[in-house]
Design a protein around this motif. Structure first.
Motif, PDB file in Angstrom:
ATOM      1  N   PRO A   1      20.028 -24.528 -28.137  1.00 15.09           N
ATOM      2  CA  PRO A   1      19.812 -25.166 -29.437  1.00 15.09           C
ATOM      3  C   PRO A   1      19.100 -26.493 -29.243  1.00 15.09           C
TER       4      PRO A   1
ATOM      5  N   ASN B   1      16.795 -12.782 -38.726  1.00 16.66           N
ATOM      6  CA  ASN B   1      16.681 -14.049 -38.001  1.00 16.66           C
ATOM      7  C   ASN B   1      15.488 -13.964 -37.069  1.00 16.66           C
ATOM      8  N   PRO B   2      14.411 -14.705 -37.293  1.00 23.78           N
ATOM      9  CA  PRO B   2      14.227 -15.679 -38.364  1.00 23.78           C
ATOM     10  C   PRO B   2      13.742 -15.016 -39.648  1.00 23.78           C
TER      11      PRO B   2
ATOM     12  N   ALA C   1      16.540 -18.375 -34.987  1.00 24.77           N
ATOM     13  CA  ALA C   1      17.075 -19.721 -35.215  1.00 24.77           C
ATOM     14  C   ALA C   1      15.943 -20.750 -35.243  1.00 24.77           C
TER      15      ALA C   1
END
Lengths: 445, 586
Positions: free
Chosen positions: B437, B337-338, B421
Motif C-alpha cells: 500500500p 478492482n480497479p 487498489a
C-alpha cells in the motif's frame, strides 16, 4: 482537382464497397449456419439410403418429398424460451436434433455432437420447453457461436458443466440426489465433504463452522471476487481459463498456501498468513477432488419455482451400539477432521503455529512457519482428564492463545472455536469417550 | 457511341414506342444512345420535380446552383479561399467529427429498435445484438468505435483551431460554442457508456457520477454541503442518478439523455456552430496577392466526401476486427478492482490520488471548461489568425499544448499504469502480484500551508513582472535545469543525512530515492519554465487585469496541479490546507 484527391476518391469508395461486402460476408457466414446445414444434409442422406432400399411407390414418393424439404430447409436461429426459469436457450440452433419443435422424438440416428439426439431419457422427465438446456448444462444460452455458447470465454462465469460436474445439476433440485443413479459422483462428493471435515470451517447454508466462508452459494460466487487475492502464477492457468469449477478444483488439488500466499514476512505492512486451508491435495485423489467439486457445484444461488424442486425428508440420525462409535460419528459430523485429521490420525497444517522440526535459524522462514500444526489428538487427548477435555471442547482455543513459532510472524489462521453451543449433552460426552478411547495412554500416576 | 453499333430498330420496339407515346400523350422516341437516355431521364417531369435546376452543363453557374439550390449543401459558400481546402490547414477534423455524429445518429437509431432500457432486459438485448440480430454486431461495434473516434476527433479539432488562432475576433463566441459541443460530446459518450448494463458500464458510471456527489454546497460529500442540509438523497448526484446508487432509474435517465435530450441540444448547437463559421467567413488569414477563391463544388465537396469515406472505412475496419466490449451483467454488489471511468475521464480519476473529489472531479473540469471558453477573450494577440504561427504566438501555443499534454499523460497513467487498489503497475506488470500500500500521508499544518499557497500565487503573479528586461534563454534555461537538479540532489542528500536523525522525516517521508530526485527535478523545471520563464519573456508587459492576471491564474492553477502531484508522490503530503469540519481540503 489534385490527382491525390481523385486517387483517394477511388480508393475510399473501393474500401467502402470492399468492407461493406466483408461485413455482409461476416454476417451471412455465422458459425451456427454450417452446423444447421450439415444436420439437414445428414438427414437427407439418411432418407436417401431409406429411399434406395424402399420398394413401395407411395413411400418412395413421400421420401423424395421429404428429401426435397430437407434440402430446402431454411436456416434460422432456433431458441427455447423458458419463462419459468427466465432463460432463452439457443443451443438447439446447432443441436437441431434436440429441438422439440422440428424433431419431437428428440432422437437422431447420428452419434456425433451437435447432430445427435439427447442421450438418456432425461428429456422424458424434463420436458425441454419447461427446462431448456442451460439450467442443467450451464453455458451461455443466448450465444450462437461454439466458444461463446459453451461459455469458456472471459466475462461468462457459468461455462458448460462437463462430466462429472454435470451431476451437480441433479443435486440443485433433487434433495434426494443420493438415490439418483446418475448422481453417484455428487453423492460421493457429499460423503467426502463430511468425512474430511470440511464442515468444520465451511458452513453450507448456515450449518457448519465459521472459520471460513459459507459455501452455500459457492457455485455462483462472482469470479472477480474469487480471483481477488488469488495468485495463479504457480498454476498453469491463465485468467481466461478461470471459472468457479477450476477455482474449487484448485483448492483441492493444489496447495492453497500457494494460491493465496498472503504476506507472511510482512513486506507490505502487518504480516498476513497465507490461506489457512489445509493441504487436502496430499490426501485426496483426483477423482475424489472432482467428486467434492461436483457436490459443491450444486450450491448455486439461483432460485427456481417451487415445483421444480424434489423434496426429501431429512435423513434420520444414525444409531450406534457404543458411545465411542457415536462419538466417532460426532467427530465427523462437526468437521473436527478438518484440523485434527480423518479419524484424528494427525493434525493438519496451521501456519506459524508451533510444529515438529521447526528450525528458527533456517534460511526459508516461510517453509518453517508452514510446518506449524494442529495438535494430534491421539497424542494429546490422553494428557487431559475427562473434565479438562470437556472444558477444552466447550471453550475452544482462540487464536490469541495459540503459541506462535515466529513471534512477529502472522497470527495462525486456524483456531479451535468454542463448541459449547453446538456440541452438547450426550453428543459431547460420547465425543469425549471416543477421543479418550483412541488416545495414546499416558503413564498412570 | 452506342448508336453506331446498334442494329436498326425492330418493329417490336416500335410497338413499345407507340405504346409509350400513347401513355405519355405526346410523341415519344426511345433513346438511341447514352446521352439521349440521360437527357430523357433528366428532362422528365418526375426528375425535374425532384431536382431543381435545368440540365447539368457544368458551367460555373451550374456549380454555384448546386450549392445554393441543395438544402444539404447550402451551408457551404459557393466559393472559398484555396487555403481553406488544405488538409494541412484544417486537418478535416471538424467535418469528420460531424460525419461521425451522423454515423452515430444512424447506428444509434437502428440500435434503439432492439434495445430496452431496463436492467432486466438491457444486457440480454446486448447479447441478442451480438448473437441473434442480423447485423446487430455491425451497428453496435460501429456505434461504440465511432463514439470513441468522435471524442478523439473533436479534441483534435479543438487543438487545430487553437493552433491556427481561428478563435480570434470575430469568432470568439463560436469557439465557446465549440467548447460546449466538446463537453456535450463527452457527456453523450458518458451517458451511452451505461446503456449496455454490464459491469464495465455500471462501475465506470458509478466512478464518474460519484464525482458529482463532491460538488461544493450541492453534493453530499462536497465541502460546505452540511450548511445547506444536503444529504445523499437530495444532492445533485441524486438528481443525476434518480437514486442513491446507479440503478434502473439511472438507466432510463441516461437513456433519455443519450438518445434524445443531449443529441437535440448538440444538434441545435451544431447548426449555430456551422452558421457562425459561414457568417464569420471560413478563414481570416491575411490575403496573399492575386489570391482567387475557388469553387466549393467540386473542390471542397470532393474533399469532404473523401474524408467521410476514409473515416467510414477506418470505422468499418475497426468494427470488423474488434467487437465492442461486453463484460458480465451489471452487479451492484460486485465491485471490480480497479473500477475505471471511461478513458477520457481517467485523467480526472487519476487526479483523485492527489486531490479531494471536489477538486479533481468538479472544480478542475469546470475550470478547464471555463478556462477554454475564456481563451479568445484573454488572448488578444492580433497575429496568427488563420495560420500556424509558432513564432508569433509562442506563449499561447506552448501553454495550450502543455495543458493538452498533461491531460493525455494523466489519461495514460490512469488507463495503463493503474491496477488493483489504484496501485502503480507498469503496463507489462502482472496485476496478480500484490503491491505494498502507498506510504502513510501527512498534512501540512494550515498555518504553514495557507501562507505557502498565498506565496505561490503572489510570487507566481508578481515575479515575472518584476524583472523588466528580457532574460537570455541561453543562460536562463541551463541555469533553471541546473537549479532543478541541484534542488533534487540536495533534497536527496538532506534526506539521507536526516532520515535517521529526525523523527518527523523518518515518520512522514521514510523513502526518498532516485524516483524522488527525478520527480523533484523534472517538476521543478516544469514549474519554473512554464510559471516564470515563459510569462516573463512573453507577457510581462500585458495589461494586468484584462490579460496578465487571468492568464497567470490559469497557468498557476495548472502548474499547481503538478506541484500537488509532486508533493504527494515525493513527500507523501495529503493536504496543504485542510478544514475537515466542512470537508474543505486542498
Amino acid at each position: 482537382m489534385p490527382p491525390i484527391i481523385k486517387k483517394l476518391f477511388i480508393w475510399g469508395n473501393l474500401g467502402l464497397v470492399l468492407f461493406l461486402i466483408a461485413s455482409v460476408a461476416r454476417d451471412e457466414s455465422r458459425e451456427w449456419k454450417k452446423y444447421q446445414k450439415k444436420f439437414f444434409e445428414l438427414e437427407a442422406q439418411e432418407l436417401q439410403t431409406k429411399l434406395a432400399s424402399s420398394a413401395d411407390e407411395e413411400e418412395k414418393h413421400s421420401l423424395e418429398k421429404q428429401i426435397r424439404a430437407k434440402k430446402k430447409a431454411g436456416l434460422e436461429v432456433r431458441q427455447m424460451i423458458v419463462g419459468d426459469l427466465n432463460r432463452i436457450d439457443r443451443c438447439i440452433t446447432c443441436h437441431v436434433g434436440m429441438d422439440p419443435l422440428s424433431n419431437p422424438a428428440l432422437e437422431t440416428p447420428f452419434k456425433e455432437n451437435p447432430y445427435r439426439g439427447h442421450p438418456g431419457d432425461f428429456l422424458k422427465t424434463h420436458a425441454p420447453n419447461k427446462y431448456g438446456c442451460t439450467v442443467c448444462h450451464q453455458g451461455q444460452g443466448l450465444a450462437t457461436t461454439v466458444k461463446d455458447a459453451h461459455g469458456f470465454v472471459k466475462h461468462w462465469e457459468e461455462p458448460l458443466l462437463k462430466p462429472p460436474f454435470i451431476q451437480a445439476s441433479c443435486a440443485k433440485c433433487h434433495a434426494n440426489f443420493e438415490n439418483i443413479p446418475y448422481a453417484q459422483t455428487a453423492k460421493l462428493g457429499k460423503e467426502l465433504f463430511t468425512k474430511n471435515g470440511c464442515y468444520g470451517c465451511h458452513a453450507i447454508k448456515g450449518w457448519g463452522g465459521i472459520i471460513s466462508e459459507d459455501l452455500g452459494e459457492i457455485a455462483s460466487k462472482p469470479l472477480s471476487r474469487a480471483l481477488a487475492g488469488l495468485d495463479l502464477s504457480k498454476t498453469k492457468l491463465s485468467e481466461d481459463q478461470m471459472n468457479i469449477q477450476t477455482y474449487i478444483m484448485l483448492h483441492l488439488t493444489k496447495d492453497p498456501m500457494e494460491l493465496v500466499p498472503g504476506d507472511p514476512l510482512g513486506h507490505m505492512g502487518d504480516p498476513i498468513s497465507p490461506s489457512g486451508m489445509p493441504p487436502f491435495y496430499l490426501e485426496l485423489k483426483e477423482d475424489e477432488a472432482k467428486a467434492i467439486a461436483t457436490y459443491l457445484m450444486s450450491m448455486a444461488s439461483e432460485k427456481m419455482p417451487h415445483d421444480y424442486y424434489v423434496y426429501a425428508p431429512p435423513k434420520p440420525e444414525p444409531s450406534f451400539d457404543s458411545p465411542a462409535e457415536r462419538g466417532k460419528y460426532v467427530y465427523q459430523k462437526y468437521g473436527c477432521a478438518a484440523c485434527h485429521g480423518v479419524e484424528a490420525k494427525d493434525g493438519h497444517r496451521n501456519f506459524n503455529a508451533q510444529g515438529p522440526g521447526q528450525d528458527p535459524n533456517a534460511e526459508d522462514q516461510i517453509a518453517q512457519m508452514a510446518k506449524g500444526k494442529e495438535p494430534n489428538l491421539r497424542e494429546t487427548a490422553g494428557t487431559f482428564t475427562r473434565e479438562e477435555l470437556r472444558v477444552k471442547i466447550q471453550n475452544g482455543v482462540p487464536s490469541t492463545d495459540i503459541v506462535k513459532f515466529k513471534a512477529d510472524g502472522p497470527t495462525p489462521p486456524l483456531y479451535m472455536p468454542a463448541w459449547k453451543d453446538k456440541i452438547k449433552g450426550q453428543e459431547l460426552e460420547d465425543l469425549i469417550t471416543y477421543l479418550l478411547s483412541i488416545a495414546k495412554k499416558g503413564e498412570e500416576w | 457511341m452506342a448508336g453506331s453499333t446498334q442494329t436498326p430498330e425492330t418493329p417490336k420496339t416500335n410497338g413499345l414506342e407507340a405504346l409509350l407515346a400513347k401513355i405519355t400523350g405526346n410523341g415519344f422516341k426511345l433513346p438511341s444512345n447514352a446521352d439521349e437516355a440521360k437527357k430523357l431521364v433528366t428532362n422528365s417531369q418526375v426528375w425535374r420535380s425532384v431536382f431543381r435546376g435545368g440540365v447539368w452543363k457544368n458551367t460555373p453557374r451550374d456549380r454555384a446552383a448546386h450549392i445554393i439550390g441543395n438544402v444539404w449543401l447550402h451551408l457551404h459558400p459557393v466559393r472559398v479561399r484555396p487555403r481553406a481546402l488544405k488538409i494541412t490547414y484544417s486537418w478535416g477534423m471538424g467535418g469528420i467529427s460531424f460525419w461521425l455524429f451522423l454515423l452515430l445518429t444512424i447506428s444509434g437509431i437502428l440500435l434503439m429498435f432492439y434495445y430496452r432500457p431496463s436492467p432486466d432486459m438491457a444486457y440480454r438485448d446486448m447479447k441478442d445484438l451480438e448473437f441473434a440480430v442480423s447485423y446487430g454486431w455491425f451497428w453496435r461495434n460501429m456505434h461504440r468505435w465511432g463514439a470513441h473516434a468522435m471524442v478523439i476527433t473533436v479534441i483534435l479539432h479543438m487543438i487545430r483551431v487553437f493552433l491556427t488562432g481561428a478563435y480570434k475576433s470575430p469568432r470568439e463566441f463560436n469557439w465557446v460554442i465549440g467548447v460546449v459541443l466538446l463537453s456535450l460530446t463527452l457527456f453523450l459518450s458518458f451517458t451511452g457508456y451505461l446503456l449496455p448494463w454490464d459491469q464495465l458500464a455500471l462501475w465506470a458510471v458509478t466512478v464518474g457520477t460519484n464525482m458529482a456527489g463532491a460538488t461544493p454546497f450541492l453534493g453530499n460529500e462536497g465541502p460546505f454541503s452540511a450548511l445547506l442540509n444536503i444529504r445523499i438523497n437530495n444532492d445533485v448526484r441524486f438528481g443525476l442518478l434518480g437514486g442513491t446508487t446507479v440503478g434502473e432509474a439511472t438507466l432510463i435517465r441516461f437513456y433519455v439523455l443519450h438518445c434524445v435530450f443531449v443529441p437535440v441540444i448538440a444538434g441545435a448547437l451544431l447548426m449555430l456552430h456551422f452558421w457562425r463559421i459561414r457568417k464569420d467567413s471560413f478563414s481570416a488569414a491575411p490575403y496573399s496577392p492575386n489570391e482567387e477563391k475557388v469553387e466549393v463544388w467540386p473542390n471542397l465537396i470532393a474533399r469532404e466526401y473523401v474524408a467521410a469515406a476514409l473515416t467510414t472505412v477506418a470505422i468499418l475496419v475497426w468494427t470488423l476486427l474488434i467487437n465492442a466490449p461486453l463484460e458480465e451483467a451489471a452487479n451492484p454488489t460486485v465491485t471490480p478492482n480497479p473500477s475505471k471511468a471511461p478513458w477520457y475521464f481517467l485523467g480526472l480519476q487519476e487526479l483523485l490520488v492527489y486531490f479531494d473529489p471536489w477538486i479533481a472531479g468538479v472544480l478542475l473540469p469546470n475550470l478547464i471548461i471555463v478556462g477554454l471558453c475564456a481563451i479568445p477573450y484573454i488572448d488578444r494577440n492580433p497575429k496568427g489568425v488563420g495560420y500556424y504561427a509558432w513564432k508569433e504566438r509562442p506563449f499561447a501555443n506552448t501553454m495550450f499544448l502543455f495543458g493538452v499534454a498533461m491531460w493525455f499523460i494523466l489519461i495514460y497513467i490512469g488507463y495503463a499504469c493503474r491496477g488493483p487498489a489504484w496501485a502503480w503497475y507498469w503496463p507489462w506488470e502482472n496485476w496478480n502480484v500484490h503491491k505494498a500500500p502507498p506510504p502513510a500521508t501527512w498534512n501540512i499544518p494550515n498555518l504553514v500551508g495557507g501562507p505557502m499557497m498565498a506565496l505561490y500565487f503572489a510570487l507566481g503573479i508578481g515575479l515575472p513582472r518584476l524583472i523588466k528586461k528580457e532574460l537570455d534563454w541561453r543562460v536562463a534555461i541551463p541555469t533553471t535545469a541546473l537549479l532543478s537538479i541541484t534542488a533534487g540532489l540536495s533534497l536527496k542528500i538532506f534526506h539521507t543525512l536526516l532520515v535517521n536523525k529526525m523523527d518527523f522525516i523518518a515518520q512522514n517521508i521514510p523513502h526518498f530515492g532516485l524516483g524522488g530526485f527525478v520527480l523533484v527535478s523534472v517538476f521543478l523545471f516544469i514549474t519554473i519554465f512554464f510559471g516564470f520563464l515563459m510569462p516573463q519573456r512573453y507577457i510581462r508587459e500585458a495589461p494586468f487585469f484584462a490579460i496578465y492576471g487571468p492568464t497567470m491564474t490559469l497557468a498557476l492553477l495548472t502548474i499547481g496541479v503538478i506541484l500537488k502531484m509532486g508533493a504527494r508522490l515525493g513527500f507523501n503530503i495529503k493536504y496543504v490546507f485542510s478544514i475537515p469540519q466542512v470537508n474543505f481540503n486542498i
